[in-house]
Design a protein around this motif. Structure first.
Motif, mmCIF file in Angstrom:
data_model
loop_
_atom_site.group_PDB
_atom_site.id
_atom_site.type_symbol
_atom_site.label_atom_id
_atom_site.label_comp_id
_atom_site.label_asym_id
_atom_site.label_seq_id
_atom_site.Cartn_x
_atom_site.Cartn_y
_atom_site.Cartn_z
ATOM 1 N N HIS A 3 11.843 43.835 27.997
ATOM 2 C CA HIS A 3 11.226 42.734 28.566
ATOM 3 C C HIS A 3 10.449 43.367 29.608
ATOM 4 C CE1 HIS A 3 14.895 41.776 30.666
ATOM 5 N NE2 HIS A 3 14.114 41.808 31.723
ATOM 6 N N ASN A 4 9.491 42.516 30.312
ATOM 7 C CA ASN A 4 8.766 42.812 31.515
ATOM 8 C C ASN A 4 9.261 42.102 32.536
ATOM 9 O OD1 ASN A 4 6.833 42.814 33.558
ATOM 10 N ND2 ASN A 4 5.227 42.945 32.274
ATOM 11 N N GLN A 5 9.921 42.785 33.315
ATOM 12 C CA GLN A 5 10.422 42.046 34.620
ATOM 13 C C GLN A 5 9.781 40.961 35.490
ATOM 14 O OE1 GLN A 5 14.244 42.666 34.185
ATOM 15 N NE2 GLN A 5 14.083 41.931 36.178
ATOM 16 N N SER A 6 8.477 41.270 35.252
ATOM 17 C CA SER A 6 7.307 40.708 36.259
ATOM 18 C C SER A 6 6.902 39.048 35.340
ATOM 19 C CB SER A 6 6.146 41.534 36.493
ATOM 20 O OG SER A 6 6.548 42.622 37.024
ATOM 21 N N ILE A 7 7.300 39.285 34.159
ATOM 22 C CA ILE A 7 6.881 37.769 33.506
ATOM 23 C C ILE A 7 8.150 37.125 32.775
ATOM 24 C CG2 ILE A 7 5.594 37.004 31.620
ATOM 25 C CD1 ILE A 7 3.724 39.656 31.534
ATOM 26 N N ARG A 8 8.460 36.040 33.512
ATOM 27 C CA ARG A 8 9.350 35.073 33.056
ATOM 28 C C ARG A 8 8.794 34.081 32.206
ATOM 29 N NH1 ARG A 8 14.122 34.982 34.318
ATOM 30 N NH2 ARG A 8 14.431 32.644 34.360
ATOM 31 N N CYS A 9 9.505 33.891 30.972
ATOM 32 C CA CYS A 9 8.986 32.909 30.049
ATOM 33 C C CYS A 9 10.097 32.307 29.302
ATOM 34 C CB CYS A 9 8.288 33.771 29.013
ATOM 35 S SG CYS A 9 7.506 32.864 27.785
ATOM 36 N N THR A 10 10.223 30.941 29.142
ATOM 37 C CA THR A 10 11.191 30.056 28.392
ATOM 38 C C THR A 10 10.744 29.663 27.038
ATOM 39 O OG1 THR A 10 10.515 28.005 29.573
ATOM 40 C CG2 THR A 10 12.000 29.357 30.705
ATOM 41 N N VAL A 11 9.575 30.142 26.518
ATOM 42 C CA VAL A 11 9.017 29.820 25.215
ATOM 43 C C VAL A 11 9.864 30.463 24.354
ATOM 44 C CG1 VAL A 11 6.754 29.185 24.146
ATOM 45 C CG2 VAL A 11 6.843 28.943 26.555
ATOM 46 N N ASP A 12 10.877 30.205 23.851
ATOM 47 C CA ASP A 12 11.409 31.244 22.575
ATOM 48 C C ASP A 12 10.725 30.918 21.305
ATOM 49 O OD1 ASP A 12 12.356 28.443 22.131
ATOM 50 O OD2 ASP A 12 14.497 29.087 22.120
ATOM 51 N N GLU A 13 9.833 29.902 21.427
ATOM 52 C CA GLU A 13 8.836 29.897 20.094
ATOM 53 C C GLU A 13 7.956 30.881 19.898
ATOM 54 O OE1 GLU A 13 10.472 25.841 21.177
ATOM 55 O OE2 GLU A 13 9.233 27.302 22.024
ATOM 56 N N CYS A 14 7.614 31.807 20.859
ATOM 57 C CA CYS A 14 6.579 32.845 21.140
ATOM 58 C C CYS A 14 7.206 34.159 20.343
ATOM 59 C CB CYS A 14 6.044 33.083 22.396
ATOM 60 S SG CYS A 14 4.626 34.054 22.726
ATOM 61 N N LYS A 15 6.217 34.825 19.766
ATOM 62 C CA LYS A 15 6.226 36.087 19.022
ATOM 63 C C LYS A 15 6.829 37.196 20.292
ATOM 64 C CE LYS A 15 3.812 39.683 16.731
ATOM 65 N NZ LYS A 15 2.577 39.878 16.121
ATOM 66 N N PHE A 16 6.502 36.884 21.315
ATOM 67 C CA PHE A 16 6.782 37.865 22.559
ATOM 68 C C PHE A 16 7.818 37.611 23.454
ATOM 69 C CE2 PHE A 16 1.914 37.913 21.378
ATOM 70 C CZ PHE A 16 2.179 39.308 20.865
ATOM 71 N N HIS A 17 8.498 36.462 22.964
ATOM 72 C CA HIS A 17 9.614 35.923 23.951
ATOM 73 C C HIS A 17 10.861 37.210 23.845
ATOM 74 C CE1 HIS A 17 13.232 33.778 25.067
ATOM 75 N NE2 HIS A 17 12.446 33.326 26.230
#
Length: 52
Positions: A3-17
């Motif tokens: 993962h990219n330490q600079s981009i937090r994301c909580t959208v587990d429906e996303c292909k890139f999560h």
């Protein structure tokens, strides 16, 4: 999946999560607006989102 330490994301429906934690696996994302002028956070979205 790394993962990219600079981009937090909580959208587990996303292909890139990142499935093991709340980060994005992309190098960068595109933030887009869906109003002529973004005045609130609700006017913006992650344009890089893709469904799993």
């Amino acid at each position: 999946m790394d993962h990219n330490q600079s981009i937090r994301c909580t959208v587990d429906e996303c292909k890139f999560h990142c499935n093991k934690d709340d980060y994005c696996t992309l190098e960068s994302i595109e933030v887009v607006k869906h109003e002529p002028k973004a005045k609130t956070v609700e006017c913006t979205d992650c344009g890089s989102f893709q469904t799993k």
